[in-house]
Design a protein around this motif. Sequence first.
Motif: not given
Length: 410
Positions: A8-23, A58-68
């Motif tokens: 069968s003709q294969p199907m391409v599955v792309d891996t994408t990462l939604t940009p993190l929401t940074d603070f 003091t630098p503080i970075v927090q990030a949120y993954d909207p997918d997970s």
Amino acid sequence: MGTRLNISQPMVVDTTLTPLTDFFDLVASDTLEQWYDVSAAAGSQFSPNRQSTPLVLTPIVQAYDPDSGRKYTITSYTTIHWYTYVLNESTGVYAETEITSTTNTDDYYKSGTTLVVRKNVATNTGVEIRCVVDYVDPRSTNDTIRLTASVKLTTNQDATVNMPFITVLAEKNTPYNPLGTASSQKTFVAKAMVENADKTNDVYFLWYATDDTHTTETLIDETTTISGVSVPVFPCYVSGQGTSTLVVDALYTEKINIICRCKASSSASTPLYPSKRYLTMSWDVPSLDSITYTNDGSAVNLASNGKRFRQIVNADGKTLNDSIVGSNLLFKWTKYRTSILSNNSPQADVIGWGTEMFLESSDLINVKTNGQMPSTIVGAEVYLRGAYEVVYDRSGNPVTSSGALVYQRV
């Protein structure tokens, strides 16, 4: 096992990462705003004093993954840079400078991932601190993310310190008419107010002279020594330094810009309060009308005894008396002989200076030629004497008489 018929003709599955929401935030160990108490002793004027209690950022970075829905606290950075953004007062241009020092006695120095600030910020300008960090996306080691954050350090004058506000009972621009009858001495009376309370007797006043751009301030009673003689920098000063009442003599300056300031005491180490009052005193000379006259008649002949010429000077609708004229005005007398030549241009001869001028008949008579009797015109240019100045001898030494400086108007 069955027989394969096809793939069968294969199907391409792309891996994408939604940009993190940074603070990204710079957390300060203390308030970003300092207070400045101008009346406090040296070393205690800033609160908090960052020389003794440094500020730590003091630098503080927090990030949120909207997918997970997962949250990340970033504790490791691939790079971190700190910058100051401040006004260069000499050029008027804001400049950004990277902080690279790790020396703990510098105004700004790096300590690990933090920045330590030992600088007390002046009240007239603030300092912006900017931080740039790079960190690796925790979901993929191949992606680096850059963030920027900044804070503003400022200093305010302590509103709880009741500092006096100066007023001076005089026009901002005080005119003096040297041709008037009023006294040449001008008095300026200052008051120091804290809200509605008069604090004039509780402060020490200082009076300065300044240039038109107000870039320099010199005590108005300043003196300089020339050949062992004390010479005032501003001869117009009469009295009042250190008090609320200044007296100056307008005949010793055609213009002076004055600044009134005050402080808590006469001690040299006591800082000045910020309040200032600017004043200007300058000559305001009215327009003049001057008329040449003589009481000896308008005609002359060989039998005449000559003529004495004088001036009637009018200003502001009044005729100036002889005392004012003699003290303030100079007359450059000129005699014009009407030419008998074809071009009819007069011949001008300066005959001297003085409040009046006497001419013999022989100086006034014009010889009749070709049936014409040319006339002689006598007039004067009017000059105002300048302010009194110190007299110096040819060697540049100030002239004194009985120990006092000699002044003259020129």
